[in-house]
Scaffold this active site. Structure first.
Site, PDB file in Angstrom:
ATOM      1  N   ASP A 188       0.825  -1.209   0.000  1.00  0.00           N
ATOM      2  CA  ASP A 188       0.000   0.000   0.000  1.00  0.00           C
ATOM      3  C   ASP A 188       0.859   1.259   0.000  1.00  0.00           C
ATOM      4  OD1 ASP A 188      -2.417   1.355  -0.047  1.00  0.00           O
ATOM      5  OD2 ASP A 188      -2.701   1.290   2.134  1.00  0.00           O
TER       6      ASP A 188
ATOM      7  N   ASP B 127      -6.336  -4.603   1.157  1.00  0.00           N
ATOM      8  CA  ASP B 127      -5.736  -4.867  -0.150  1.00  0.00           C
ATOM      9  C   ASP B 127      -6.738  -5.548  -1.085  1.00  0.00           C
ATOM     10  OD1 ASP B 127      -3.997  -5.216  -2.221  1.00  0.00           O
ATOM     11  OD2 ASP B 127      -2.945  -6.894  -1.320  1.00  0.00           O
TER      12      ASP B 127
END
Length: 313
Positions: free
Chosen positions: A145, A172
């Site tokens: 991320d 995610d």
């Protein structure tokens, strides 16, 4: 892992041990507060992440939390002191930093109408690539991320990455990107245009693409993809469109090439962390002395001045 490790000593977790000093922000994954830990007299950041995963994912999360605790040997990664998984929430205790690069960008480009100098971008790049390389080579995990809000800075001039692994298991997914309308920092190989789902594997290559997008945003003050009404259309740009590039004739050839090597759509042709650490752009600013502490402090003081002016009116 219901304990906190500070200066080699373990402390049990009690809500009453924490005295909230102020809010540090509220990101995609949860609220962050600056707190005073009474037993140790330490000041730290306390992040609350909503927990919406099943027991299998919780086990993975515990492994990630353990990994986060072991990452403190790298000076380019935010230090984690401990974590607690409670009813519907994960509490992360970590090192306090002053602000994120996302906020710094807002101050520089939107409020002061200036830009981040290339030598500062060089030092940022060195820290982030070294942090990602440490996660990949030593910890054997990707970040998942990478974006400006997950790169933190302080008045000492330090640049550190945060929210690896832990938040990755929680957020995610393409679906959550759509729901929240987030900017797509994901690499094209992470988006399957036919089945509209994430591919099964995630590697450091995808993190490098995300950092390439981040560097374009830091250098220009603008996210490189057009804003669409539908997040699906935004994701489609990543898959079908040309990879972003820095605008010509505004930057050195070194930084242009550095960014281009990260934003290569074919994974096998994309630069690795080792490649990037050997790149002339990185080599130049490893040798150059840049007053990062002075720069970050000056930008944050400008924010304070602007706030005072607004309140005065």
């Amino acid at each position: 892992m219901d304990c906190i490790a500070l200066d080699g000593q373990l402390y049990g977790w009690e809500d009453t041990d924490m005295r909230i000093l102020c809010n540090l922000g509220h990101g995609t994954h949860g609220a962050v507060e600056k707190v005073h830990h009474r037993p140790s007299n330490a000041v730290m950041a306390l992040k609350r992440i909503p927990l919406t995963v099943n027991k299998t994912e919780q086990k993975k999360l515990v492994i990630d939390l353990d990994t986060a605790m072991k990452s403190g040997k790298c000076s380019h990664i935010v230090q984690y002191y401990g974590a607690v998984i409670g009813e519907g929430v994960v509490w992360l205790c970590m090192e306090v930093m002053d602000t994120s690069l996302a906020h710094l960008c807002d101050i520089v480009y939107k409020e002061t109408k200036s830009s981040i100098p290339e030598n500062v971008l060089g030092k940022i790049a060195i820290s982030v690539v070294k942090g990602l390389h440490y996660l990949n080579s030593t910890m054997k995990i990707p970040h998942r991320d990478v974006k400006p809000s997950n790169i933190l800075v302080n008045r000492k001039g330090e640049v550190k990455i945060c929210d690896f692994g832990v938040s990755g298991h929680l957020v995610d997914s393409v679906q959550k990107t759509r729901e929240s309308g987030c900017k797509p920092y994901m690499a094209p190989e992470r988006i399957n245009p036919e089945s509209d789902v994430l591919n099964n594997e995630y590697s450091i290559c995808s993190d490098i693409w995300s950092f390439g997008i981040t560097m374009v945003e830091l250098a220009t003050g603008t996210f490189p993809y057009e804003k669409w009404v539908s997040p699906i259309q935004q994701l489609q740009q990543v898959v079908d469109g040309d990879p972003p590039r820095l605008p010509p004739d505004k930057f050195s050839k070194d930084i242009e090439d550095f960014v281009a090597k990260m934003l290569t759509k074919k994974v096998e042709q994309r630069a690795t962390c080792v490649d990037l650490l050997e790149h002339p752009f990185v080599k130049k600013y490893e040798e150059e002395d840049v007053d990062m502490a002075g720069y970050f402090s000056t930008v944050m003081e400008k924010q304070c001045d602007l706030n005072e002016n607004v309140q005065g009116h």
